[in-house]
Design an enzyme around this catalytic site. Structure first.
Site, PDB file in Angstrom:
ATOM      1  N   GLY A   1     -15.977  51.061  39.688  1.00  0.00           N
ATOM      2  CA  GLY A   1     -15.675  51.360  38.292  1.00  0.00           C
ATOM      3  C   GLY A   1     -16.717  52.199  37.580  1.00  0.00           C
ATOM      4  O   GLY A   1     -16.843  52.119  36.363  1.00  0.00           O
ATOM      5  N   SER A   2     -17.423  53.062  38.321  1.00  0.00           N
ATOM      6  CA  SER A   2     -18.414  53.888  37.618  1.00  0.00           C
ATOM      7  C   SER A   2     -17.727  54.896  36.696  1.00  0.00           C
ATOM      8  O   SER A   2     -18.253  55.220  35.624  1.00  0.00           O
ATOM      9  CB  SER A   2     -19.364  54.578  38.598  1.00  0.00           C
ATOM     10  OG  SER A   2     -18.702  55.568  39.347  1.00  0.00           O
ATOM     11  N   ASN A   3     -16.547  55.385  37.086  1.00  0.00           N
ATOM     12  CA  ASN A   3     -15.800  56.265  36.173  1.00  0.00           C
ATOM     13  C   ASN A   3     -15.281  55.484  34.969  1.00  0.00           C
ATOM     14  O   ASN A   3     -15.251  56.007  33.848  1.00  0.00           O
ATOM     15  CB  ASN A   3     -14.642  56.942  36.907  1.00  0.00           C
ATOM     16  CG  ASN A   3     -15.102  58.181  37.660  1.00  0.00           C
ATOM     17  OD1 ASN A   3     -15.454  59.180  37.060  1.00  0.00           O
ATOM     18  ND2 ASN A   3     -15.135  58.084  38.987  1.00  0.00           N
TER      19      ASN A   3
ATOM     20  N   LEU B   1      -6.610  53.061  44.045  1.00  0.00           N
ATOM     21  CA  LEU B   1      -6.284  53.537  45.395  1.00  0.00           C
ATOM     22  C   LEU B   1      -4.874  53.174  45.853  1.00  0.00           C
ATOM     23  O   LEU B   1      -4.534  53.371  47.024  1.00  0.00           O
ATOM     24  CB  LEU B   1      -7.319  53.003  46.384  1.00  0.00           C
ATOM     25  CG  LEU B   1      -8.763  53.411  46.049  1.00  0.00           C
ATOM     26  CD1 LEU B   1      -9.743  52.871  47.070  1.00  0.00           C
ATOM     27  CD2 LEU B   1      -8.904  54.925  45.906  1.00  0.00           C
ATOM     28  N   LYS B   2      -4.044  52.685  44.954  1.00  0.00           N
ATOM     29  CA  LYS B   2      -2.659  52.368  45.304  1.00  0.00           C
ATOM     30  C   LYS B   2      -1.714  53.382  44.663  1.00  0.00           C
ATOM     31  O   LYS B   2      -2.048  53.976  43.629  1.00  0.00           O
ATOM     32  CB  LYS B   2      -2.297  50.955  44.816  1.00  0.00           C
ATOM     33  CG  LYS B   2      -3.101  49.863  45.479  1.00  0.00           C
ATOM     34  CD  LYS B   2      -2.661  49.694  46.911  1.00  0.00           C
ATOM     35  CE  LYS B   2      -3.409  48.562  47.580  1.00  0.00           C
ATOM     36  NZ  LYS B   2      -3.057  48.433  49.005  1.00  0.00           N
ATOM     37  N   LEU B   3      -0.545  53.528  45.263  1.00  0.00           N
ATOM     38  CA  LEU B   3       0.466  54.404  44.666  1.00  0.00           C
ATOM     39  C   LEU B   3       1.036  53.723  43.421  1.00  0.00           C
ATOM     40  O   LEU B   3       1.376  52.538  43.465  1.00  0.00           O
ATOM     41  CB  LEU B   3       1.578  54.672  45.680  1.00  0.00           C
ATOM     42  CG  LEU B   3       2.564  55.782  45.325  1.00  0.00           C
ATOM     43  CD1 LEU B   3       1.859  57.141  45.294  1.00  0.00           C
ATOM     44  CD2 LEU B   3       3.718  55.819  46.320  1.00  0.00           C
TER      45      LEU B   3
ATOM     46  N   HIS C   1      -9.895  62.835  41.137  1.00  0.00           N
ATOM     47  CA  HIS C   1     -10.021  62.940  42.592  1.00  0.00           C
ATOM     48  C   HIS C   1     -11.361  63.619  42.879  1.00  0.00           C
ATOM     49  O   HIS C   1     -11.717  64.581  42.198  1.00  0.00           O
ATOM     50  CB  HIS C   1      -8.854  63.767  43.147  1.00  0.00           C
ATOM     51  CG  HIS C   1      -8.850  63.854  44.646  1.00  0.00           C
ATOM     52  ND1 HIS C   1      -8.402  62.823  45.435  1.00  0.00           N
ATOM     53  CD2 HIS C   1      -9.264  64.835  45.478  1.00  0.00           C
ATOM     54  CE1 HIS C   1      -8.539  63.168  46.707  1.00  0.00           C
ATOM     55  NE2 HIS C   1      -9.052  64.379  46.764  1.00  0.00           N
TER      56      HIS C   1
ATOM     57  N   ASP D   1      -1.822  62.979  44.573  1.00  0.00           N
ATOM     58  CA  ASP D   1      -2.722  64.132  44.372  1.00  0.00           C
ATOM     59  C   ASP D   1      -2.006  65.471  44.235  1.00  0.00           C
ATOM     60  O   ASP D   1      -2.615  66.519  44.468  1.00  0.00           O
ATOM     61  CB  ASP D   1      -3.730  64.234  45.539  1.00  0.00           C
ATOM     62  CG  ASP D   1      -4.615  63.001  45.634  1.00  0.00           C
ATOM     63  OD1 ASP D   1      -4.849  62.359  44.601  1.00  0.00           O
ATOM     64  OD2 ASP D   1      -5.072  62.695  46.750  1.00  0.00           O
TER      65      ASP D   1
ATOM     66  N   GLU E   1     -18.004  63.794  37.944  1.00  0.00           N
ATOM     67  CA  GLU E   1     -16.811  63.035  37.549  1.00  0.00           C
ATOM     68  C   GLU E   1     -17.072  62.318  36.231  1.00  0.00           C
ATOM     69  O   GLU E   1     -16.210  62.270  35.346  1.00  0.00           O
ATOM     70  CB  GLU E   1     -16.453  62.002  38.615  1.00  0.00           C
ATOM     71  CG  GLU E   1     -15.970  62.587  39.933  1.00  0.00           C
ATOM     72  CD  GLU E   1     -15.537  61.514  40.920  1.00  0.00           C
ATOM     73  OE1 GLU E   1     -14.854  60.570  40.523  1.00  0.00           O
ATOM     74  OE2 GLU E   1     -15.901  61.639  42.117  1.00  0.00           O
TER      75      GLU E   1
END
Ligand code: GAR
Length: 215
Positions: free
Chosen positions: A11-13, A82-84, A101, A142, A171
């Site tokens: 969770g750095s973003n 990371l899930k759709l 991304h 993506d 980012e």
């Protein structure tokens, strides 16, 4: 603008968004939804006293949509998620869902391309430039319209880790810049990549965002 963040990892973003989206800025993080118990993103949200919601089943679009709506989320940001995202949620937030991304899409993206693998592929390709991409989320991994990119040099002795760290630092600047620009653009919000361009911050950010009618 109420922002909902979806995350799976450290969770750095998310932290960059929590730090940037504070009064008097016109955006606030209203909900952090995470599919991984004990992930760093959840601890960061709790420290910031932001509501959290556990994504028990990433394929359950109704549950996710219910949580986002219950918290009045207007803009969804995938920050290391990371899930759709289920198609119903993507459709409900058409033009109002962003992903970050860690490479320059359309290269080095797609299913399975996340984290270390992305940087390994960049190094293996011999590319001399990488960098983060912020794009609109569509049903395909993506592939949505690109909103902003920031070039980062690939250095001769880079490892996946050194490249990751250099890209990640950018980012943390690019994602809040785009979210705040979107919030400043006002409501109703609908981001499109129709060629209308404005600078999110000083060069070398390239952004194409426009506002239009919601829905
Ligand atoms: C970030 O580098 C983000 O770009 C990447 O996961 C990392 C999450 O880090 N996302 C993807 O690879 C999506 N395809 P964080 O949890 O510290 O923000």
């Amino acid at each position: 603008m109420r922002v909902g963040v979806l995350a799976s990892g450290s969770g750095s973003n998310l932290q960059a968004l929590l730090d940037a989206c504070r009064p008097p800025q016109p955006a606030e993080v209203a909900l952090v939804a995470c599919n991984v118990e004990g992930a760093g993103a959840v601890a960061r949200a709790e420290r910031a006293r932001v509501a959290t919601w556990h994504i028990a089943d990433p394929a359950d679009g109704d549950a996710l949509l219910g949580a986002l709506r219950a918290h009045g989320v207007e803009l969804v940001v995938l920050a290391g998620y990371l899930k759709l995202v289920p198609a119903t949620v993507v459709a409900a937030y058409d033009g109002r869902m962003l992903n970050i991304h860690p490479a320059l899409l359309p290269s080095f993206g797609g299913k399975g391309m996340y984290g270390r693998r992305v940087h390994e592929a960049v190094l293996a390709s011999g590319a001399t430039v990488s960098g983060p991409t912020v794009h609109l989320v569509t049903a395909e991994y993506d592939r949505g319209p690109i909103v902003a990119q920031w070039p980062v040099p690939v250095l001769p002795h880079d490892t996946p880790e050194t490249l990751r760290d250099r890209v990640l630092a950018m980012e943390h600047q690019l994602l809040p810049a785009v979210v705040l620009a979107a919030a400043r653009a006002g409501r109703p919000l609908r981001l499109t990549a129709d060629g209308t361009a404005f600078a999110v911050t000083a060069a070398p950010v390239v952004a194409t965002m426009a506002t239009g009618e919601n829905g």
